[in-house]
Design a protein around this motif. Structure first.
Motif, PDB file in Angstrom:
ATOM      1  N   GLU A  26     -32.555  87.564  -7.191  1.00 57.67           N
ATOM      2  CA  GLU A  26     -31.361  87.453  -8.574  1.00 57.67           C
ATOM      3  C   GLU A  26     -32.797  87.829  -9.656  1.00 57.67           C
ATOM      4  N   GLY A  27     -33.397  88.623  -9.579  1.00 56.21           N
ATOM      5  CA  GLY A  27     -34.473  88.522 -10.701  1.00 56.21           C
ATOM      6  C   GLY A  27     -34.355  89.520 -11.584  1.00 56.21           C
ATOM      7  N   ASN A  28     -33.616  91.023  -9.794  1.00 60.37           N
ATOM      8  CA  ASN A  28     -33.367  91.995 -10.590  1.00 60.37           C
ATOM      9  C   ASN A  28     -31.855  91.926 -11.831  1.00 60.37           C
ATOM     10  N   SER A  29     -31.724  91.505 -11.447  1.00 60.06           N
ATOM     11  CA  SER A  29     -30.369  91.385 -12.975  1.00 60.06           C
ATOM     12  C   SER A  29     -30.738  90.246 -13.956  1.00 60.06           C
ATOM     13  N   TRP A  30     -31.525  89.837 -14.287  1.00 55.95           N
ATOM     14  CA  TRP A  30     -32.428  89.538 -15.418  1.00 55.95           C
ATOM     15  C   TRP A  30     -33.069  90.480 -16.124  1.00 55.95           C
ATOM     16  N   ALA A  31     -33.856  90.871 -15.068  1.00 52.13           N
ATOM     17  CA  ALA A  31     -35.262  91.941 -15.683  1.00 52.13           C
ATOM     18  C   ALA A  31     -34.770  93.290 -14.841  1.00 52.13           C
ATOM     19  N   LYS A  32     -34.689  93.906 -15.383  1.00 47.38           N
ATOM     20  CA  LYS A  32     -33.828  95.377 -14.582  1.00 47.38           C
ATOM     21  C   LYS A  32     -35.341  96.836 -14.209  1.00 47.38           C
ATOM     22  N   GLY A  33     -35.066  96.494 -12.536  1.00 50.78           N
ATOM     23  CA  GLY A  33     -36.107  97.536 -11.898  1.00 50.78           C
ATOM     24  C   GLY A  33     -38.084  96.480 -11.793  1.00 50.78           C
ATOM     25  N   ALA A  34     -37.861  95.137 -12.678  1.00 47.80           N
ATOM     26  CA  ALA A  34     -39.381  94.553 -12.567  1.00 47.80           C
ATOM     27  C   ALA A  34     -38.999  93.701 -11.075  1.00 47.80           C
ATOM     28  N   PHE A  35     -40.301  93.224 -10.292  1.00 50.02           N
ATOM     29  CA  PHE A  35     -40.532  93.116  -9.217  1.00 50.02           C
ATOM     30  C   PHE A  35     -41.600  91.476  -9.645  1.00 50.02           C
ATOM     31  N   ILE A  36     -40.630  90.786  -9.788  1.00 47.40           N
ATOM     32  CA  ILE A  36     -41.204  89.380 -10.684  1.00 47.40           C
ATOM     33  C   ILE A  36     -42.039  88.419  -9.965  1.00 47.40           C
ATOM     34  N   THR A  37     -43.240  88.136  -9.731  1.00 45.53           N
ATOM     35  CA  THR A  37     -44.007  87.413  -8.769  1.00 45.53           C
ATOM     36  C   THR A  37     -44.207  85.979  -9.222  1.00 45.53           C
ATOM     37  N   VAL A  38     -43.844  84.845  -8.786  1.00 43.92           N
ATOM     38  CA  VAL A  38     -44.152  83.355  -9.455  1.00 43.92           C
ATOM     39  C   VAL A  38     -45.430  83.567  -9.180  1.00 43.92           C
ATOM     40  N   THR A  39     -46.852  83.438  -9.713  1.00 43.69           N
ATOM     41  CA  THR A  39     -47.842  83.427 -10.066  1.00 43.69           C
ATOM     42  C   THR A  39     -48.753  82.050 -10.090  1.00 43.69           C
ATOM     43  N   LYS A  40     -48.494  80.952 -10.743  1.00 41.87           N
ATOM     44  CA  LYS A  40     -48.890  79.782 -11.002  1.00 41.87           C
ATOM     45  C   LYS A  40     -47.544  78.788 -10.775  1.00 41.87           C
ATOM     46  N   VAL A  41     -47.533  77.821 -11.073  1.00 47.94           N
ATOM     47  CA  VAL A  41     -46.380  76.277 -11.756  1.00 47.94           C
ATOM     48  C   VAL A  41     -47.486  75.115 -11.220  1.00 47.94           C
ATOM     49  N   ARG A  42     -47.360  75.160 -12.769  1.00 47.21           N
ATOM     50  CA  ARG A  42     -48.363  73.721 -13.247  1.00 47.21           C
ATOM     51  C   ARG A  42     -46.661  73.038 -13.412  1.00 47.21           C
ATOM     52  N   VAL A  43     -47.286  71.277 -13.571  1.00 45.64           N
ATOM     53  CA  VAL A  43     -45.855  70.378 -13.406  1.00 45.64           C
ATOM     54  C   VAL A  43     -46.283  69.290 -14.547  1.00 45.64           C
ATOM     55  N   THR A  44     -45.567  68.336 -15.369  1.00 48.38           N
ATOM     56  CA  THR A  44     -46.449  67.762 -16.246  1.00 48.38           C
ATOM     57  C   THR A  44     -46.300  65.928 -15.134  1.00 48.38           C
ATOM     58  N   PRO A  45     -47.222  65.467 -15.506  1.00 46.76           N
ATOM     59  CA  PRO A  45     -47.576  64.154 -14.648  1.00 46.76           C
ATOM     60  C   PRO A  45     -46.734  63.180 -13.996  1.00 46.76           C
ATOM     61  N   ILE A  52     -44.364  77.730 -15.688  1.00 43.20           N
ATOM     62  CA  ILE A  52     -44.210  78.685 -14.916  1.00 43.20           C
ATOM     63  C   ILE A  52     -44.442  80.363 -15.442  1.00 43.20           C
ATOM     64  N   TYR A  53     -45.841  80.772 -14.472  1.00 42.88           N
ATOM     65  CA  TYR A  53     -46.684  81.449 -14.893  1.00 42.88           C
ATOM     66  C   TYR A  53     -45.608  82.620 -14.066  1.00 42.88           C
ATOM     67  N   LEU A  54     -45.107  83.922 -14.289  1.00 43.36           N
ATOM     68  CA  LEU A  54     -44.885  85.496 -13.970  1.00 43.36           C
ATOM     69  C   LEU A  54     -45.841  86.415 -14.373  1.00 43.36           C
ATOM     70  N   SER A  55     -45.600  87.273 -13.368  1.00 40.58           N
ATOM     71  CA  SER A  55     -46.806  88.338 -13.216  1.00 40.58           C
ATOM     72  C   SER A  55     -45.103  89.703 -13.168  1.00 40.58           C
ATOM     73  N   PHE A  56     -45.400  89.923 -13.864  1.00 38.76           N
ATOM     74  CA  PHE A  56     -44.632  91.397 -13.906  1.00 38.76           C
ATOM     75  C   PHE A  56     -44.644  92.779 -13.101  1.00 38.76           C
ATOM     76  N   LEU A  57     -44.280  93.411 -11.917  1.00 35.40           N
ATOM     77  CA  LEU A  57     -44.607  94.426 -11.588  1.00 35.40           C
ATOM     78  C   LEU A  57     -43.524  95.561 -11.726  1.00 35.40           C
ATOM     79  N   ASN A  58     -43.964  96.926 -12.066  1.00 35.50           N
ATOM     80  CA  ASN A  58     -42.712  98.141 -11.393  1.00 35.50           C
ATOM     81  C   ASN A  58     -42.316  97.959 -13.238  1.00 35.50           C
ATOM     82  N   THR A  59     -42.267  97.366 -14.163  1.00 36.03           N
ATOM     83  CA  THR A  59     -41.825  97.647 -15.975  1.00 36.03           C
ATOM     84  C   THR A  59     -43.181  97.415 -16.789  1.00 36.03           C
ATOM     85  N   LYS A  60     -43.443  98.064 -17.741  1.00 38.11           N
ATOM     86  CA  LYS A  60     -43.747  98.359 -18.443  1.00 38.11           C
ATOM     87  C   LYS A  60     -42.991  97.763 -20.001  1.00 38.11           C
ATOM     88  N   THR A  61     -42.686  96.921 -19.879  1.00 41.68           N
ATOM     89  CA  THR A  61     -41.755  96.189 -20.949  1.00 41.68           C
ATOM     90  C   THR A  61     -41.997  94.504 -19.859  1.00 41.68           C
TER      91      THR A  61
END
Length: 123
Positions: A26-45, A52-61
């Protein structure tokens, strides 16, 4: 900063995997044309907040895309909750951040290339 417990790491892994599948579908509906990668998740104790740390590919924005994702946090949290309801007692609050590691690597590569070019010219 203290290291994460096994419990935190396991829970972060579950969240990362489920969010990755969610963004893939569903990422394309939230960020048009971008390929979203979840690179890291840190959870509190207490497992109440997931960063959540996200990386966006195929986008300039990427920053604008991140703002779009942040504006949809409650919808994403709800959909995540449907996926992890049998594995977690509570669904953590989600905080999204831009993982700019790729940009940093590209920047460093350019700097090294310039240094190499200058050293060849000097010889």
């Amino acid at each position: 900063m203290a290291t994460e417990s096994k419990r935190q790491q396991r829970f972060a892994g579950v969240i990362q995997q489920d969010l990755a599948e969610l963004f893939q579908r569903e990422g394309n509906s939230w960020a048009k044309g971008a390929f979203i990668t979840v690179t890291k998740v840190r959870v509190t104790p207490d497992l109440a907040i997931a960063r959540i740390y996200l990386s966006f590919l195929n986008t300039k924005t990427a920053k604008e895309d991140l703002k779009q994702i942040q504006s949809k946090t409650s919808e994403i949290r709800y959909k995540l909750g449907l996926r992890i309801k049998n594995q977690a007692r509570i669904v953590p609050e989600l905080e999204f951040f831009l993982d700019d590691t790729n940009e940093y690597v590209e920047h460093m590569d350019k700097l090294f290339a310039e240094i190499n070019k200058e050293s060849r010219n000097d010889s």
